[in-house]
Design a protein around this motif. Sequence first.
Motif, PDB file in Angstrom:
ATOM      1  N   THR A  41       0.849  -1.186   0.000  1.00 40.95           N
ATOM      2  CA  THR A  41       0.000   0.000   0.000  1.00 40.95           C
ATOM      3  C   THR A  41       0.888   1.240   0.000  1.00 40.95           C
ATOM      4  OG1 THR A  41      -1.811  -1.105   1.154  1.00 40.95           O
ATOM      5  CG2 THR A  41      -1.749   1.293   1.257  1.00 40.95           C
ATOM      6  N   ARG A  42       0.615   2.135  -0.928  1.00 38.74           N
ATOM      7  CA  ARG A  42       1.390   3.376  -1.049  1.00 38.74           C
ATOM      8  C   ARG A  42       0.470   4.567  -0.780  1.00 38.74           C
ATOM      9  NH1 ARG A  42       6.299   2.458  -4.396  1.00 38.74           N
ATOM     10  NH2 ARG A  42       6.275   0.286  -5.105  1.00 38.74           N
ATOM     11  N   HIS A  43       0.934   5.477   0.056  1.00 39.02           N
ATOM     12  CA  HIS A  43       0.134   6.627   0.457  1.00 39.02           C
ATOM     13  C   HIS A  43       0.709   7.907  -0.158  1.00 39.02           C
ATOM     14  CE1 HIS A  43      -2.203   4.453   3.583  1.00 39.02           C
ATOM     15  NE2 HIS A  43      -1.094   3.742   3.710  1.00 39.02           N
ATOM     16  N   TYR A  44      -0.181   8.733  -0.698  1.00 38.83           N
ATOM     17  CA  TYR A  44       0.187  10.058  -1.198  1.00 38.83           C
ATOM     18  C   TYR A  44      -0.811  11.070  -0.645  1.00 38.83           C
ATOM     19  CZ  TYR A  44       3.290   7.958  -4.738  1.00 38.83           C
ATOM     20  OH  TYR A  44       4.291   7.277  -5.380  1.00 38.83           O
ATOM     21  N   GLN A  45      -0.388  12.327  -0.555  1.00 36.41           N
ATOM     22  CA  GLN A  45      -1.325  13.400  -0.230  1.00 36.41           C
ATOM     23  C   GLN A  45      -1.218  14.484  -1.287  1.00 36.41           C
ATOM     24  OE1 GLN A  45      -2.343  14.406   3.703  1.00 36.41           O
ATOM     25  NE2 GLN A  45      -2.491  16.618   3.339  1.00 36.41           N
ATOM     26  N   PHE A  46      -2.357  14.844  -1.854  1.00 32.69           N
ATOM     27  CA  PHE A  46      -2.458  15.912  -2.842  1.00 32.69           C
ATOM     28  C   PHE A  46      -3.139  17.110  -2.176  1.00 32.69           C
ATOM     29  CE2 PHE A  46      -2.448  13.746  -7.309  1.00 32.69           C
ATOM     30  CZ  PHE A  46      -1.244  13.123  -7.011  1.00 32.69           C
ATOM     31  N   ASP A  47      -2.395  18.165  -1.931  1.00 34.57           N
ATOM     32  CA  ASP A  47      -2.973  19.401  -1.428  1.00 34.57           C
ATOM     33  C   ASP A  47      -3.252  20.314  -2.623  1.00 34.57           C
ATOM     34  OD1 ASP A  47      -3.023  19.251   1.531  1.00 34.57           O
ATOM     35  OD2 ASP A  47      -0.874  18.913   1.287  1.00 34.57           O
ATOM     36  N   ILE A  48      -4.530  20.562  -2.862  1.00 37.18           N
ATOM     37  CA  ILE A  48      -4.918  21.442  -3.959  1.00 37.18           C
ATOM     38  C   ILE A  48      -4.753  22.874  -3.479  1.00 37.18           C
ATOM     39  CG2 ILE A  48      -6.716  22.006  -5.628  1.00 37.18           C
ATOM     40  CD1 ILE A  48      -5.740  19.088  -5.729  1.00 37.18           C
ATOM     41  N   GLN A  49      -3.796  23.588  -4.085  1.00 38.67           N
ATOM     42  CA  GLN A  49      -3.460  24.915  -3.584  1.00 38.67           C
ATOM     43  C   GLN A  49      -3.061  25.837  -4.731  1.00 38.67           C
ATOM     44  OE1 GLN A  49       1.098  23.886  -2.101  1.00 38.67           O
ATOM     45  NE2 GLN A  49      -0.628  23.400  -0.762  1.00 38.67           N
ATOM     46  N   LEU A  50      -3.126  27.141  -4.467  1.00 34.36           N
ATOM     47  CA  LEU A  50      -2.763  28.138  -5.468  1.00 34.36           C
ATOM     48  C   LEU A  50      -1.259  28.365  -5.474  1.00 34.36           C
ATOM     49  CD1 LEU A  50      -5.599  30.780  -4.870  1.00 34.36           C
ATOM     50  CD2 LEU A  50      -5.528  28.936  -6.571  1.00 34.36           C
ATOM     51  N   LYS A  58       4.743  36.546 -18.093  1.00 31.68           N
ATOM     52  CA  LYS A  58       3.521  36.911 -17.380  1.00 31.68           C
ATOM     53  C   LYS A  58       3.392  36.024 -16.146  1.00 31.68           C
ATOM     54  CE  LYS A  58       1.013  38.412 -21.526  1.00 31.68           C
ATOM     55  NZ  LYS A  58       0.985  39.848 -21.193  1.00 31.68           N
ATOM     56  N   THR A  59       3.099  36.644 -15.014  1.00 31.88           N
ATOM     57  CA  THR A  59       2.899  35.905 -13.771  1.00 31.88           C
ATOM     58  C   THR A  59       1.408  35.796 -13.494  1.00 31.88           C
ATOM     59  OG1 THR A  59       4.997  36.687 -12.872  1.00 31.88           O
ATOM     60  CG2 THR A  59       3.386  35.820 -11.302  1.00 31.88           C
ATOM     61  N   LYS A  60       0.962  34.598 -13.182  1.00 33.96           N
ATOM     62  CA  LYS A  60      -0.456  34.383 -12.884  1.00 33.96           C
ATOM     63  C   LYS A  60      -0.579  33.363 -11.768  1.00 33.96           C
ATOM     64  CE  LYS A  60      -2.769  31.539 -15.574  1.00 33.96           C
ATOM     65  NZ  LYS A  60      -3.415  30.843 -16.695  1.00 33.96           N
ATOM     66  N   THR A  61      -1.727  33.335 -11.133  1.00 32.15           N
ATOM     67  CA  THR A  61      -2.003  32.374 -10.072  1.00 32.15           C
ATOM     68  C   THR A  61      -2.737  31.193 -10.668  1.00 32.15           C
ATOM     69  OG1 THR A  61      -2.164  34.160  -8.444  1.00 32.15           O
ATOM     70  CG2 THR A  61      -3.109  32.029  -7.838  1.00 32.15           C
ATOM     71  N   ILE A  62      -2.211  30.009 -10.442  1.00 32.93           N
ATOM     72  CA  ILE A  62      -2.834  28.805 -10.989  1.00 32.93           C
ATOM     73  C   ILE A  62      -3.140  27.821  -9.858  1.00 32.93           C
ATOM     74  CG2 ILE A  62      -1.598  29.060 -13.190  1.00 32.93           C
ATOM     75  CD1 ILE A  62       0.181  26.688 -12.333  1.00 32.93           C
ATOM     76  N   VAL A  63      -4.036  26.890 -10.152  1.00 32.47           N
ATOM     77  CA  VAL A  63      -4.345  25.804  -9.219  1.00 32.47           C
ATOM     78  C   VAL A  63      -3.346  24.683  -9.447  1.00 32.47           C
ATOM     79  CG1 VAL A  63      -6.092  24.163  -8.455  1.00 32.47           C
ATOM     80  CG2 VAL A  63      -6.783  26.437  -9.221  1.00 32.47           C
ATOM     81  N   THR A  64      -2.760  24.184  -8.365  1.00 28.10           N
ATOM     82  CA  THR A  64      -1.741  23.138  -8.466  1.00 28.10           C
ATOM     83  C   THR A  64      -1.998  22.044  -7.436  1.00 28.10           C
ATOM     84  OG1 THR A  64      -0.229  24.072  -6.808  1.00 28.10           O
ATOM     85  CG2 THR A  64      -0.025  24.896  -9.076  1.00 28.10           C
ATOM     86  N   VAL A  65      -1.248  20.982  -7.563  1.00 26.91           N
ATOM     87  CA  VAL A  65      -1.154  19.963  -6.521  1.00 26.91           C
ATOM     88  C   VAL A  65       0.191  20.131  -5.822  1.00 26.91           C
ATOM     89  CG1 VAL A  65      -0.954  17.497  -6.050  1.00 26.91           C
ATOM     90  CG2 VAL A  65      -2.691  18.323  -7.652  1.00 26.91           C
ATOM     91  N   ASN A  66       0.141  20.376  -4.538  1.00 25.03           N
ATOM     92  CA  ASN A  66       1.343  20.533  -3.711  1.00 25.03           C
ATOM     93  C   ASN A  66       2.244  21.667  -4.199  1.00 25.03           C
ATOM     94  OD1 ASN A  66       0.272  18.323  -2.418  1.00 25.03           O
ATOM     95  ND2 ASN A  66       1.792  16.863  -3.170  1.00 25.03           N
ATOM     96  N   GLY A  67       1.651  22.663  -4.871  1.00 24.78           N
ATOM     97  CA  GLY A  67       2.427  23.796  -5.349  1.00 24.78           C
ATOM     98  C   GLY A  67       3.316  23.491  -6.523  1.00 24.78           C
ATOM     99  N   LYS A  68       3.126  22.344  -7.177  1.00 29.02           N
ATOM    100  CA  LYS A  68       3.988  21.934  -8.284  1.00 29.02           C
ATOM    101  C   LYS A  68       3.235  22.020  -9.611  1.00 29.02           C
ATOM    102  CE  LYS A  68       6.789  18.738  -5.512  1.00 29.02           C
ATOM    103  NZ  LYS A  68       7.285  17.327  -5.376  1.00 29.02           N
ATOM    104  N   PHE A  69       3.954  22.450 -10.649  1.00 29.62           N
ATOM    105  CA  PHE A  69       3.405  22.476 -12.004  1.00 29.62           C
ATOM    106  C   PHE A  69       4.454  21.989 -12.988  1.00 29.62           C
ATOM    107  CE2 PHE A  69       2.916  24.845 -16.034  1.00 29.62           C
ATOM    108  CZ  PHE A  69       1.760  24.239 -16.469  1.00 29.62           C
ATOM    109  N   PRO A  70       4.216  20.866 -13.672  1.00 31.38           N
ATOM    110  CA  PRO A  70       3.113  19.915 -13.453  1.00 31.38           C
ATOM    111  C   PRO A  70       3.163  19.312 -12.046  1.00 31.38           C
ATOM    112  CG  PRO A  70       4.229  19.476 -15.532  1.00 31.38           C
ATOM    113  CD  PRO A  70       5.090  20.441 -14.773  1.00 31.38           C
ATOM    114  N   GLY A  71       2.135  18.538 -11.740  1.00 27.73           N
ATOM    115  CA  GLY A  71       2.018  17.980 -10.407  1.00 27.73           C
ATOM    116  C   GLY A  71       2.976  16.836 -10.148  1.00 27.73           C
ATOM    117  N   PRO A  72       2.976  16.311  -8.922  1.00 29.13           N
ATOM    118  CA  PRO A  72       3.930  15.276  -8.517  1.00 29.13           C
ATOM    119  C   PRO A  72       3.712  13.959  -9.244  1.00 29.13           C
ATOM    120  CG  PRO A  72       2.267  15.584  -6.819  1.00 29.13           C
ATOM    121  CD  PRO A  72       2.053  16.676  -7.826  1.00 29.13           C
TER     122      PRO A  72
END
Length: 593
Positions: A41-50, A58-72
């Motif tokens: 069993t493998r556990h991960y946590q995805f925090d949906i955050q800006l 251009k700087t913009k605010t995006i929705v990410t997982v754990n603050g990463k783009f692309p996500g983990p």
Amino acid sequence: MKKLFVQYSNIYMATCVLHYLLVAFLIAISYNIDAASAGITRHYQFDIQLKNITRLCKTKTIVTVNGKFPGPKVTAREGDNLQIKVVNHVSNNISIHWHGIRQLRSGWADGPSYVTQCPIRTGQSYVYNFTVTGQRGTLWWHAHIQWMRATVYGPLIILPKLHQSYPFPKPYKQVPIIFGEWFNADPQAVLQQALQTGGGPNASDAHTFNGLPGPLYNCSTKDTYKLMVKPGKTYLLRLINAALNDELFFTIANHTLTVVEADASYVKPFQTNIVLLGPGQTTNVLLKTKPSNPNATFYMLARPYFTSQGTIDNTTVAGILQYEPHSKSSKNPHSKSSKNLSIIKPSLPPINSTSYAANFTKMFRSLASSTFPANVPKSVDKKYFFTVGLGTNPCPKNQTCQGPTNTTKFAASINNVSFILPNKTSLLQSYFTGKSKSVFMTDFPSAPIFPFNYTGTPPNNTMVSRGTKVVVLKYNTTVELVLQGTSILGIEAHPIHLHGFNFYVVGQGFGNFNPASDPKQYNLVDPVERNTINVPSGGWVAIRFLADNPGVWLMHCHIEIHLSWGLTMAWVVLDGDLPNQKLLPPPSDYPKC
């Protein structure tokens, strides 16, 4: 006599001990095999955050997982159980789809909002709990609500079981490369504007490799994906097309790629210089580097394949393949010596090269080996014929629209039914609780109600019907489905993704499907196994699958605007008779609407 008896007793005791040790050894082996097969069993946590991200100056605010783009990256082995806790810290609703995972009896974890779950609301969490059964290879995960997947996506890598090898040379290194699209505007606003005006959406501003647009875009040289390689090595590139609306050609200058897998299913290896991926598709390729350092760098390029009308991001993303220098002291890719290397640029097919797309697609064949058999259904219980394409809806009264005419909006449909998602419950929840009559209807047409010349001159009436309709299948039904493209509002390819199943691509061609002659050409020996297939531009594709997974399963075009316009439907697969053929009950933290 007494001496013989003692000798016999000693031999008997030794034999018993050996027998006991042998049994213990076999039990230990069996236990280890079972343990390896069962996985962990493998556990991960995805925090949906800006997160503030800068691209194209251009700087913009995006929705990410754990603050990463692309996500983990999520990594597992075949047989592992994954428990991924998603916690929503943003104002948007969210749900995550594990693209390509079969979700055997665990449809509650599939992820599409209002299909298998209600979305996870602000401040809420949900644990996606599923086991990877009989699968290994490259898949991916992404948001499955509106256009949230523009920034919420990442790789899902399934390694073979312990002590099991690949059916190709073991790579020196494995590298995920995810194709994406970057919007300077908010993708949600782009979608809402298109739906309100009835016109096509504004195109993205760039394509990306692993979130980076590269040197061919304005002020983006510093945001360039670089793949550093060593001479004489074999690299496994895990290619994922996470773009919202674009099919993409991909190539690396002066290097040949060997395709070994598609949608987490092994294929007979074949060589190519150019790979084509529709949105949602994955392809694993082996890259064998040159035997010695070539003292040059090589562009990796991707740009769209598109045959229809309308706006599209017809730009090219570039990454750099660079060989590590001989000197260990000069491995910095930004060193002066690396900047002085010449850059070799490849060429790509024209944007509308349907001939290349067709020839490339025909190269895919399953391994069909004893270890990885092609279990294509030889006989069929149910046959369906679905048209897939665009259409129109009427413009609301007292409004001027920007669709094909100023009185119509763009729409999309399957068999002229444009799908409407529920918004107060999910299809799966209503089915499981026996309250589906007020949520969906079971009369989805098995063929077009009004046949026409699908790839010829389109009919004058392009209006579509709208509804929430499904097809109901008994457990273990074998299905043949022909997906027929149409010429309504232009011909184009449609990457169709089926949730909950893999299918075999038994045939494809251009023009209208001929039920008398085309099935005679089906490949029932080694057809490619996929979860997402391109319906050819101006053509058709035939697939077969076994409905052995109870639940409610979405099937839709993975071009996001087509999904938003209604090019989708759902299959309801009933429980079987045995306990292991029934949908498991929902988890206690299942999101409520």
